[in-house]
Scaffold this motif. Structure first.
Motif, short mmCIF file in Angstrom:
data_model
loop_
_atom_site.label_atom_id
_atom_site.label_comp_id
_atom_site.label_asym_id
_atom_site.label_seq_id
_atom_site.Cartn_x
_atom_site.Cartn_y
_atom_site.Cartn_z
N ARG A 1 0.85 -1.19 0.00
CA ARG A 1 0.00 0.00 0.00
C ARG A 1 0.88 1.23 0.00
NH1 ARG A 1 -1.88 3.28 4.34
NH2 ARG A 1 -3.84 4.39 3.89
N ILE A 2 0.75 2.05 -1.03
CA ILE A 2 1.53 3.29 -1.12
C ILE A 2 0.63 4.44 -0.73
CG2 ILE A 2 2.88 4.77 -2.64
CD1 ILE A 2 3.53 2.31 -4.31
N ALA A 3 0.93 5.03 0.42
CA ALA A 3 0.07 6.10 0.95
C ALA A 3 0.94 7.32 1.24
CB ALA A 3 -0.66 5.60 2.19
N GLY A 4 0.98 7.73 2.51
CA GLY A 4 1.75 8.91 2.87
C GLY A 4 3.21 8.62 3.10
N THR A 5 3.91 9.65 3.55
CA THR A 5 5.35 9.54 3.78
C THR A 5 5.67 8.48 4.83
OG1 THR A 5 5.69 11.85 3.21
CG2 THR A 5 7.42 10.79 4.50
N ASN A 6 4.82 8.37 5.84
CA ASN A 6 5.14 7.53 6.99
C ASN A 6 4.43 6.19 7.00
OD1 ASN A 6 6.55 9.79 7.82
ND2 ASN A 6 4.94 10.48 9.20
N ASP A 7 3.49 5.96 6.11
CA ASP A 7 2.63 4.78 6.26
C ASP A 7 2.44 4.03 4.94
OD1 ASP A 7 1.14 6.73 5.08
OD2 ASP A 7 -0.63 6.44 6.31
N SER A 8 3.53 3.64 4.32
CA SER A 8 3.45 2.88 3.07
C SER A 8 4.12 1.52 3.22
CB SER A 8 4.12 3.66 1.93
OG SER A 8 3.39 4.82 1.60
N GLY A 9 3.71 0.61 2.36
CA GLY A 9 4.44 -0.64 2.24
C GLY A 9 3.72 -1.88 2.67
N GLY A 10 2.77 -1.80 3.62
CA GLY A 10 2.29 -3.03 4.22
C GLY A 10 0.82 -3.33 4.03
N LYS B 1 -1.92 -22.79 4.80
CA LYS B 1 -0.76 -23.05 5.66
C LYS B 1 0.53 -23.21 4.85
CE LYS B 1 -3.76 -25.43 8.90
NZ LYS B 1 -4.08 -26.68 9.60
N GLY B 2 1.46 -22.28 5.05
CA GLY B 2 2.76 -22.37 4.42
C GLY B 2 2.75 -22.11 2.92
N LYS B 3 1.60 -21.71 2.37
CA LYS B 3 1.50 -21.56 0.91
C LYS B 3 1.08 -20.16 0.47
CE LYS B 3 0.18 -26.42 0.22
NZ LYS B 3 -0.85 -27.34 -0.34
N THR B 4 0.60 -19.34 1.39
CA THR B 4 0.13 -18.01 1.05
C THR B 4 1.14 -16.98 1.51
OG1 THR B 4 -2.20 -18.64 1.21
CG2 THR B 4 -1.70 -16.31 1.41
N THR B 5 1.64 -16.17 0.57
CA THR B 5 2.63 -15.14 0.87
C THR B 5 2.05 -13.76 0.55
OG1 THR B 5 4.49 -16.62 0.40
CG2 THR B 5 4.93 -14.26 0.32
N PHE B 6 2.21 -12.83 1.49
CA PHE B 6 1.84 -11.44 1.28
C PHE B 6 3.13 -10.63 1.09
CE2 PHE B 6 -2.58 -11.06 3.50
CZ PHE B 6 -3.10 -11.95 2.57
N LEU B 7 3.29 -10.04 -0.08
CA LEU B 7 4.46 -9.21 -0.35
C LEU B 7 4.18 -7.79 0.11
CD1 LEU B 7 7.22 -8.62 -1.65
CD2 LEU B 7 6.01 -8.28 -3.83
N CYS B 8 5.01 -7.29 1.02
CA CYS B 8 4.94 -5.91 1.50
C CYS B 8 6.23 -5.23 1.05
CB CYS B 8 4.80 -5.86 3.02
SG CYS B 8 3.38 -6.80 3.66
N ASP B 9 6.17 -4.48 -0.04
CA ASP B 9 7.37 -4.08 -0.76
C ASP B 9 7.61 -2.57 -0.65
OD1 ASP B 9 9.56 -3.93 -2.37
OD2 ASP B 9 8.68 -5.00 -4.06
N GLY B 10 8.48 -2.19 0.29
CA GLY B 10 8.82 -0.78 0.45
C GLY B 10 9.70 -0.23 -0.65
N ARG B 11 10.20 -1.10 -1.52
CA ARG B 11 11.03 -0.63 -2.64
C ARG B 11 10.21 0.09 -3.70
NH1 ARG B 11 13.41 -6.56 -3.63
NH2 ARG B 11 11.14 -6.86 -3.61
N LYS B 12 8.88 0.05 -3.57
CA LYS B 12 8.01 0.65 -4.58
C LYS B 12 7.70 2.12 -4.34
CE LYS B 12 5.64 -3.53 -6.14
NZ LYS B 12 4.33 -4.15 -6.41
N HIS B 13 8.19 2.68 -3.24
CA HIS B 13 7.90 4.09 -2.99
C HIS B 13 9.12 4.74 -2.37
CE1 HIS B 13 7.42 4.02 1.49
NE2 HIS B 13 7.23 2.74 1.25
N SER B 14 9.14 6.07 -2.38
CA SER B 14 10.31 6.82 -1.93
C SER B 14 10.05 7.61 -0.66
CB SER B 14 10.75 7.79 -3.04
OG SER B 14 9.69 8.66 -3.39
N GLY B 15 8.92 7.33 0.00
CA GLY B 15 8.63 8.02 1.26
C GLY B 15 9.60 7.64 2.36
N ARG B 16 9.49 8.31 3.49
CA ARG B 16 10.47 8.11 4.57
C ARG B 16 10.41 6.72 5.16
NH1 ARG B 16 9.53 10.97 10.22
NH2 ARG B 16 8.32 9.03 10.46
#
Length: 481
Positions: free
Chosen positions: A64-73, A87-102
């Motif tokens: 989730r790309i939102a504000g400066t302080n609350d992106s990525g997850g 079980k052991g098969k579902t992955t949630f990608l939380c990728d902070g590399r997609k935004h330039s906020g703090r």
């Protein structure tokens, strides 16, 4: 009300929205037969309370790309949502590399009723963020709330993680039976945090001493499936395989002396267990690299992404396995990596052109599959389907070239036999040693059907205390110690 059963726990909801990242579409209605494509869209369809999102096996980008302080997850939009995975098969990608906020974070639950079950969170902080409030696992505006059960938090950045950027005394988050796979010891969370609880949780480094700690273990080692190898996870009640929502699934075959026994079908692939840094038969390779001790042939079969077989040449190298008798092979899966992994020459475990070959005399080789121009992303698995019409005793992976580098290698190989069933209890887990007295030191060339029909014991939800399962072949015998 629709419900989902996790082990013996029945969870009921007003609505259950299904998400399939491969065949789903956000124009669907979110039912099991017509799933959404993205978790974030499913969140938008949930009511304020009482709904669940079931994410089917696969990788789901929840960034989730939102504000400066609350992106990525993963964001719950301040709704009491139950996020449930396989079980052991579902992955949630939380990728902070997609935004330039703090900042970037992983779990961003704002509602105290939000729950997550049986999910692997793949968390990348990105952009060289290093401070505790920039790289914290949890954040949600003024406060973070909710609970996380039997999940893995895989922290894929080489910095010291912090648990929470709460910035409020009302922040409260609870982790139960979770595994934190990190690369450095935890550092303290941001000042002003509220209440954090870790219960029956483990990490491979060390937690910081803040918050409430109940039955927490540091310096744990675990295998690629997050089974703990240096503690008895079942007796201690720690990690994702324990607790109310543990990853173990049990179905009764019959019950005797207050114990229930069943054959549990959990897959179908040959696996190998080795206890030495040698390269014993049935593993063979035309050569090992000059770094032969860390990169022998068997390390392409040890189910560990951090290890590989490497050859000493840059072209026309091979690795093979002798099954001991001719067998029908239905598929072969090869795990490779990309240049994103730069340590210990693992970057060469990325074949470009290869042939899968079969032989019964180890002299004449038939080409079963020819793959060209392969490319790899980090920790990627490619599966090659074979006809399975002819039985072969020897299978060889002949690599003509790689995608750069002075060596050729493979991280991991798995053989699949869809038409062959085995009923051998795996002998190399501490759990089975305790339950059945199996040996934990097999011979180096022992072949195990680890992912097949496994004998388990547990309570049953069936009121007759028995469930019937059709088996393709009946076992010759069943014995108990």
């Amino acid at each position: 009300m629709p419900s989902i059963k996790i082990n013996e726990q029945v969870l009921s909801f007003n609505n259950i929205y299904y998400v399939d990242s491969i065949i789903g579409s956000d124009t669907n209605n979110g039912s099991k037969s017509s799933p959404f494509a993205t978790v974030n869209y499913a969140v938008s369809k949930c009511a304020t309370t009482g709904d669940a999102i079931f994410a089917l096996a696969g990788t789901h980008d929840v960034t989730r790309i939102a504000g400066t302080n609350d992106s990525g997850g993963l964001w719950d939009d301040n709704k009491a949502i139950a996020f449930i995975g396989e079980k052991g098969k579902t992955t949630f990608l939380c990728d902070g590399r997609k935004h330039s906020g703090r900042d970037t974070h992983c779990i961003m639950f704002k509602n105290e009723g939000t729950r997550a079950y049986q999910i692997i969170f793949d968390f990348h902080t990105g952009n060289s963020r290093t401070l505790n409030y920039e790289t914290s696992i949890c954040y949600a505006g003024a406060s973070v709330k909710g609970e996380v059960h039997n999940c893995v938090i895989r922290y894929n950045t080489n910095v010291s993680p912090s648990l929470m950027y709460g910035n409020s005394t009302s922040a409260t988050i609870k982790f139960v039976n979770c595994v934190f796979d990190v690369q450095k010891n935890f550092t303290s969370s941001y000042s002003g945090i509220g209440s954090t609880t870790l219960e029956n949780c483990v990490t491979n480094f060390a937690f910081y001493a803040e918050g409430t700690r109940i039955n927490v273990y540091n310096q744990c080692t675990f295998d690629s499936k997050y089974q703990i190898t240096n503690y008895d996870e079942i007796i201690q009640g720690i990690g994702v395989y324990s607790g109310l929502y543990g990853w173990l699934v049990n179905k009764f075959l019959f019950q005797s002396k207050l114990k229930g026994y069943s054959f549990e079908e959990v897959g179908d692939a040959f696996n190998f267990v080795l206890t030495s840094n040698s390269s014993p038969a049935p593993f063979f390779a035309n050569s090992s690299s000059v770094y032969s001790t860390p990169y022998p042939a068997w390390k392409a079969f040890d189910k560990d992404i951090a290890t590989s077989w490497l050859s000493s040449g840059a072209t026309n190298q091979w690795i093979s396995f002798n099954f001991g008798k001719p067998l029908n092979i239905d598929f072969i899966s090869i795990q490779g990596v990309s240049s994103a992994i730069t340590s210990a020459y693992v970057i060469t475990a990325n074949p470009k052109n290869l042939r899968i070959q079969g032989s019964n005399d180890n002299l004449n080789w038939d080409t079963l599959y020819y793959a060209t121009n392969l490319s790899w992303t980090k920790e990627e698995i490619k599966t090659f389907s074979l006809s399975g019409n002819i039985k072969y005793q020897n299978i060889r992976i002949f690599i003509e070239s790689n995608n750069g580098g002075p060596y050729i290698g493979i991280s991991d190989i798995t053989f699949g036999f869809n038409g062959l069933r085995s009923y051998i209890l795996p002998s190399c887990s501490m759990r089975n040693m305790l339950d059945y007295g199996m040996s934990n030191t097999p011979q180096l060339n022992t072949m195990l059907r680890e992912n097949n029909y496994v004998l388990q014991k547990d309570n049953s939800g069936n009121k007759e205390k028995i469930r019937i399962k059709d088996l393709e072949k009946k076992p010759i015998s069943i014995s108990f110690n």
